[in-house]
Design a protein around this motif. Sequence first.
Motif, PDB file in Angstrom:
ATOM      1  N   ILE A   1       0.822  -1.197   0.000  1.00 51.52           N
ATOM      2  CA  ILE A   1       0.000   0.000   0.000  1.00 51.52           C
ATOM      3  C   ILE A   1       0.863   1.256   0.000  1.00 51.52           C
ATOM      4  O   ILE A   1       1.996   1.246   0.489  1.00 51.52           O
ATOM      5  N   LEU A   2       0.319   2.313  -0.572  1.00 51.21           N
ATOM      6  CA  LEU A   2       0.815   3.666  -0.368  1.00 51.21           C
ATOM      7  C   LEU A   2      -0.163   4.297   0.601  1.00 51.21           C
ATOM      8  O   LEU A   2      -1.376   4.091   0.474  1.00 51.21           O
ATOM      9  N   PHE A   3       0.314   5.040   1.589  1.00 49.18           N
ATOM     10  CA  PHE A   3      -0.619   5.611   2.558  1.00 49.18           C
ATOM     11  C   PHE A   3      -0.270   7.046   2.929  1.00 49.18           C
ATOM     12  O   PHE A   3       0.873   7.478   2.829  1.00 49.18           O
ATOM     13  N   VAL A   4      -1.305   7.764   3.348  1.00 46.53           N
ATOM     14  CA  VAL A   4      -1.212   9.116   3.876  1.00 46.53           C
ATOM     15  C   VAL A   4      -2.005   9.108   5.174  1.00 46.53           C
ATOM     16  O   VAL A   4      -3.130   8.595   5.208  1.00 46.53           O
ATOM     17  N   GLN A   5      -1.429   9.658   6.246  1.00 45.67           N
ATOM     18  CA  GLN A   5      -2.089   9.604   7.546  1.00 45.67           C
ATOM     19  C   GLN A   5      -1.899  10.918   8.311  1.00 45.67           C
ATOM     20  O   GLN A   5      -0.910  11.110   9.013  1.00 45.67           O
TER      21      GLN A   5
END
Length: 144
Positions: free
Chosen positions: A78-82
């Motif tokens: 996954i690529l994620f932004v948090q």
Amino acid sequence: PASRSLLDNLYFAYTQTSIWDLSADSKPFRDTSYKPRLFYYVADTGLHSPWFTRMGFAAGIGHESNGKAGPDSRSLNILFVQPTWEFGDLTSYHWQVSPMLYYYLGISDNRDIADYRGYMDLVDKYGSPDGWQLSTTLRKGTHH
């Protein structure tokens, strides 16, 4: 905001989750997931608002696998932004909300993963940095 270089905020994390079958005679693990991540993290972006005390941010790439081969294999990337918002006195008990938005990469053996996991985790936490913390992660797939 006090960071001087890109590498100051680059992190590697590793989480391992094992599901233990306590009702079986020999108490085996039913499943284990290995989750390494490489991400950029800033605890305080410097953005201020009367609505929250501090805003942080993380973004990166993650992998999850059960470590098996063949038809028993399960893996995804996954690529994620948090973003993370904290409310209240950060030195005492306070509330934290942190949605993690992600995009699946390389899910050839998990084509229907979004049906079960969706595209976001919502982490909700209350506690003290030097005391007890209660945290929950909410996740809903795209299907019922």
